[in-house]
Scaffold this active site. Structure first.
Site, PDB file in Angstrom:
ATOM      1  CE  LYS A 110      38.170  43.245  31.561  1.00  0.00           C
ATOM      2  NZ  LYS A 110      38.685  44.380  32.379  1.00  0.00           N
TER       3      LYS A 110
ATOM      4  CE1 TYR B 296      33.813  46.221  33.281  1.00  0.00           C
ATOM      5  CE2 TYR B 296      33.634  46.244  30.888  1.00  0.00           C
ATOM      6  CZ  TYR B 296      34.218  45.750  32.043  1.00  0.00           C
ATOM      7  OH  TYR B 296      35.192  44.790  31.976  1.00  0.00           O
TER       8      TYR B 296
ATOM      9  CG  PHE C  99      38.004  53.820  34.198  1.00  0.00           C
ATOM     10  CD1 PHE C  99      37.164  52.737  33.998  1.00  0.00           C
ATOM     11  CD2 PHE C  99      38.258  54.211  35.510  1.00  0.00           C
ATOM     12  CE1 PHE C  99      36.581  52.064  35.052  1.00  0.00           C
ATOM     13  CE2 PHE C  99      37.679  53.538  36.587  1.00  0.00           C
ATOM     14  CZ  PHE C  99      36.833  52.463  36.354  1.00  0.00           C
TER      15      PHE C  99
ATOM     16  NE  ARG D  62      36.746  40.125  41.782  1.00  0.00           N
ATOM     17  CZ  ARG D  62      36.665  41.328  41.215  1.00  0.00           C
ATOM     18  NH1 ARG D  62      36.142  41.474  40.000  1.00  0.00           N
ATOM     19  NH2 ARG D  62      37.104  42.394  41.842  1.00  0.00           N
TER      20      ARG D  62
ATOM     21  CB  THR E 181      41.497  46.015  39.526  1.00  0.00           C
ATOM     22  OG1 THR E 181      40.378  45.449  40.213  1.00  0.00           O
ATOM     23  CG2 THR E 181      41.010  46.809  38.327  1.00  0.00           C
TER      24      THR E 181
ATOM     25  NE  ARG F  90      42.087  41.475  35.884  1.00  0.00           N
ATOM     26  CZ  ARG F  90      41.040  41.966  36.541  1.00  0.00           C
ATOM     27  NH1 ARG F  90      41.107  42.198  37.843  1.00  0.00           N
ATOM     28  NH2 ARG F  90      39.911  42.213  35.916  1.00  0.00           N
TER      29      ARG F  90
ATOM     30  CG  ASN G  74      42.076  44.325  33.834  1.00  0.00           C
ATOM     31  OD1 ASN G  74      41.344  44.118  32.873  1.00  0.00           O
ATOM     32  ND2 ASN G  74      41.650  44.863  34.954  1.00  0.00           N
TER      33      ASN G  74
ATOM     34  CG  HIS H  22      34.253  41.025  34.004  1.00  0.00           C
ATOM     35  ND1 HIS H  22      34.135  42.124  34.838  1.00  0.00           N
ATOM     36  CD2 HIS H  22      33.164  40.247  34.260  1.00  0.00           C
ATOM     37  CE1 HIS H  22      33.016  42.013  35.545  1.00  0.00           C
ATOM     38  NE2 HIS H  22      32.404  40.887  35.214  1.00  0.00           N
TER      39      HIS H  22
ATOM     40  CD  GLU I  46      29.058  40.961  36.121  1.00  0.00           C
ATOM     41  OE1 GLU I  46      29.373  42.078  36.579  1.00  0.00           O
ATOM     42  OE2 GLU I  46      29.846  39.978  36.168  1.00  0.00           O
TER      43      GLU I  46
HETATM   44  P1  IDP Z   1      37.647  44.439  38.228  1.00  0.00           P
HETATM   45  O1  IDP Z   1      37.652  44.143  36.739  1.00  0.00           O
HETATM   46  O2  IDP Z   1      38.876  43.902  38.909  1.00  0.00           O
HETATM   47  O3  IDP Z   1      36.367  44.017  38.894  1.00  0.00           O
HETATM   48  P2  IDP Z   1      36.683  47.191  38.450  1.00  0.00           P
HETATM   49  O4  IDP Z   1      37.089  48.127  39.508  1.00  0.00           O
HETATM   50  O5  IDP Z   1      35.279  46.617  38.518  1.00  0.00           O
HETATM   51  O6  IDP Z   1      37.777  46.034  38.385  1.00  0.00           O
HETATM   52  O7  IDP Z   1      36.863  47.936  37.065  1.00  0.00           O
HETATM   53  C1  IDP Z   1      36.357  47.386  35.876  1.00  0.00           C
HETATM   54  C2  IDP Z   1      37.396  47.501  34.795  1.00  0.00           C
HETATM   55  O8  IDP Z   1      37.603  48.881  34.504  1.00  0.00           O
HETATM   56  C3  IDP Z   1      38.785  46.976  35.180  1.00  0.00           C
HETATM   57  O9  IDP Z   1      38.921  45.594  34.994  1.00  0.00           O
HETATM   58  C4  IDP Z   1      39.677  47.772  34.258  1.00  0.00           C
HETATM   59  O10 IDP Z   1      39.688  47.187  32.955  1.00  0.00           O
HETATM   60  C5  IDP Z   1      38.963  49.109  34.183  1.00  0.00           C
HETATM   61  N1  IDP Z   1      39.529  50.046  35.160  1.00  0.00           N
HETATM   62  C6  IDP Z   1      39.324  50.061  36.487  1.00  0.00           C
HETATM   63  N2  IDP Z   1      39.990  51.058  37.076  1.00  0.00           N
HETATM   64  C7  IDP Z   1      40.625  51.719  36.072  1.00  0.00           C
HETATM   65  C8  IDP Z   1      41.484  52.865  36.030  1.00  0.00           C
HETATM   66  O11 IDP Z   1      41.809  53.486  37.046  1.00  0.00           O
HETATM   67  N3  IDP Z   1      41.941  53.233  34.797  1.00  0.00           N
HETATM   68  C9  IDP Z   1      41.604  52.570  33.652  1.00  0.00           C
HETATM   69  N4  IDP Z   1      40.800  51.485  33.657  1.00  0.00           N
HETATM   70  C10 IDP Z   1      40.328  51.067  34.839  1.00  0.00           C
HETATM   71 MG    MG Z   2      34.439  44.753  38.748  1.00  0.00          MG
END
Ligand code: IDP
Ligand code: MG
Length: 149
Positions: free
Chosen positions: A9, A49, A57, A85, A91, A102, A112, A115, A126
């Protein structure tokens, strides 16, 4: 052989962690089959997304992803989707184990770093959202017999 989509990212690029991230997947033994450095369009970010469209968010996440360049990649190997993963970590970086990307380099969930596709179906979606067939390279690591029995 399994393939997954990974994206460093904007924060990972700005933090100058591109080499560090690629190194972790290379040294694990996975094979790079696609790579591009790019600015992401709003349309692509929203498609990528889409599953989070209703989350609070979503707007800031899309703005962040299009704010600066990213590195989009496809990696191949046995069990690469789940393994990536694990290498990436939870996350929220505050919950990510040390030793994960991370966990080692991040603090905030909105920063973070990387992805990774979360399952075989999303990996396939994807990979084809981000790459054409022609942009993917089928090849074999010379060390394959030393990685796989
Ligand atoms: P992942 O990237 O670990 O798969 P996801 O739940 O799919 O996590 O969420 C996608 C992305 O959205 C996360 O990597 C993070 O950048 C953002 N995100 C997820 N939850 C939150 C939140 O509660 N606040 C702000 N950003 C979030
Ligand atoms: Mg995800």
């Amino acid at each position: 052989m399994e393939r997954t989509f990974l994206m460093i990212k904007p924060d990972g690029v700005q933090r100058q962690l591109v080499g560090e991230v690629i190194k972790r997947f290379e040294t694990k033994g996975f094979t790079l089959v696609g790579l591009k450095f790019m600015k992401v369009s709003r349309e692509l970010a929203e498609q990528h997304y889409a599953v989070h469209k209703e989350r609070p968010f979503f707007g800031s996440l899309v703005e962040f992803i299009i704010s600066a360049p990213v590195v989009a990649m496809v990696w191949e190997g046995k069990g690469v989707i789940a393994s990536a993963r694990k290498i990436i970590g939870a996350t929220n970086p505050l919950n990510s184990e040390p030793g994960t990307i991370r966990g080692d380099f991040g603090v905030d969930v909105g920063r973070n770093l990387i992805h990774g596709s979360d399952a075989p179906e999303t990996a396939q979606q994807e990979v084809s959202l981000w790459f054409t067939e022609e942009e993917l390279v089928s090849w074999q690591l010379a060390v394959t017999p030393w990685l796989y029995e």
